[in-house]
Design an enzyme around this catalytic site. Sequence first.
Site: not given
Length: 515
Positions: A318, A352-353, A370
Site C-alpha cells: 500500500d 507503488d504497486a 483492492d
Amino acid sequence: MQLNAERKSHLIYWASGIVSICGIVFEVLFGALGSYILGDGVKQYTLTISLFLTGMGIGASISEKITKNLILSFVWIEFMVALVGGFSSFTMFGVTALLPEGSESLFLYLVTFIVGALTGVELPVLIRKANDLGVALNKSTARVLFSDYAGGLIGGLLFVFLLRPELGMVKSAFFVGCINLAVALFILWMFRDEIKGYRKHGFVGIIIAILMVGGLFFGEELAFTFEQKLYKDPIIYMDESQYQTIVLTKEQGDTRLYLNGGLQFSSTDEHRYHEVLVHPVMSQVPKHDEILILGGGDGLAIRELLKYDDVKNITLVDLDPAVVELANQNFHLLNLNEGALKNDKVKVLNKDAFEYLENEKKTFDVVLIDLPDPNNESLNKLYTKEFYSLVRNHLNPKGAMMVQATSPVFAPKVYWTINKTLEATGLNTENFHVDIPSFGNWGFVMASRMPIRTDELQVSVETKFLTSEMIIGLTYFGKDEDNDIMEKGKALVLEPNTLINPHLIEKYEEAWTYY
C-alpha cells in the site's frame, strides 16, 4: 539609513526570487486543490497552470501602464497576492460546502487567474525599477528573470516535500501569503525614502498581517467545519498525508473511511465487499501459501484471509503509510480489522504497486487487487494491460487474482473494460457483483490461467454474508449491466485499457457524472 542604488538593486533581485517561490507554490497549490475537490488531477493541473500562465501574460501586459511609484505598486501587488492567495484554500472549502455545485470550480479558476495576473505584474515592475536604479536593461531583466526561475524550482520542491505534507493546503496558503506580505513590508521599509506617506501603507499591511496570522492559526479549524458539511456523518479523524486526504467519520455505530473524498468502506456492510473479494478466489486455488494484496491498507481483506489456517505469508503493498498507521492505531479500525495488520504472517510494504511488481521476483498463489477506482492517471496505470500482465507473471501456475472493478450498474463501460483488459493478458476471467448498501451494486473480476468453475467454488470459513450457494448467483448480470452494451443503436466494442491509450479515465468520468 539610506541605501545606495546597488544595494537597492540587490534587494529587488532577492524580492523577485522570494515572490516567485510564492507564485509557484500558489500555482501547484491550486492544482492540488482542484485535484482533491474536483477530481481528475491531470485535468485540474492542466487548467490551473494554463489559467495561471494566461493570467501572468495579461498581468505583464497591464504592467505597461505602471510607470510611476514602482515600489509602491509592487508593495500593493504583494498585499493583494497575500490576501487572495492566502485565503484561497480556506475559501475554496467554504464555497464547496455552502454554495451550489459548480461554484467551486468557478471560484478556483477565478482565483488562479487573479493570482497569475498579479504575479505577471510583479516582474516587469521589478525589472523597470532595477533599470531606474542604473542597472542596464539587459542586466536587470536577466537578473530578475534568473531570480524568478530559480525561485520557481525552490517553490515546487518546498510544496511537494514540506508545505503540503507538513502544513496541509489551508495552512500552506496562509503561510505563503504571509511570506508575500513580509516581502512587501520589508521592501516598503527599505525604500521608505522614496514613498510618500509610507506609514499609512504600512498600517494597511499590518491589518492584512493580523488577518493572515489569524488564518494561519485558526483557518484550518474553521475550514474543518466546512469540510464536515461535505460528509454525511461527524468527522472523528482527519489527516492530509503525503498522498491524500484521509477522513474517518462515525455516526450511530457506522464508521466510514474516505480517501480524497471517496468512500472506501462503511462498517455496516464492508463485510459484503471483503467476503466477495476474498473467499471465491481463495476457493479457486489449491493452496494458500503466499498471498499478495495490492492496496487494502485498512486491513479488512487481511482479516478475511487470516480465517484460513493454511495461509503462510501475506504481503500487503500500500503506497500510503498513513493509512496503514491509522488502521493499526485507531480504535474503530482495530475493532473492524481485528488487529490483522499486526499478525506475524503479515508483511507491509509502503510502495507503488506497479514498481513493486516490476522489481519483485516472488510469485503468489492469490493476488487481491483492492485499489481505489481509476479516477486519475496515477491510479489508471494500475488498471492497464501492462499492470495486469505484471500481476499475471507473479501468479503461480494454478494461482488466481481478484480485482475490485467498480460498479457494473453505475459504470458498466468501466467494469467491462476492466474485464476486457484482464482478458487481453491471456487469462480466463469470471465476473461477480454484489449489492453493498453504502456503495450500491459493486463488481469484481476473477482471473486465472486455470479454468474457473463457479459451480465448484465453496466458502469454507465463517462469514457474515457469503455462502457457497450464493456464489454462482453473483455471476448473473441483468440486461442493463451485462457486457452487451449498446450505444447509438449499435453494440459497443470495448478495447483494453493501456498505458498508451488510457481511455478508462474518460469512461469513468462520464459514468459517474450524475452520481
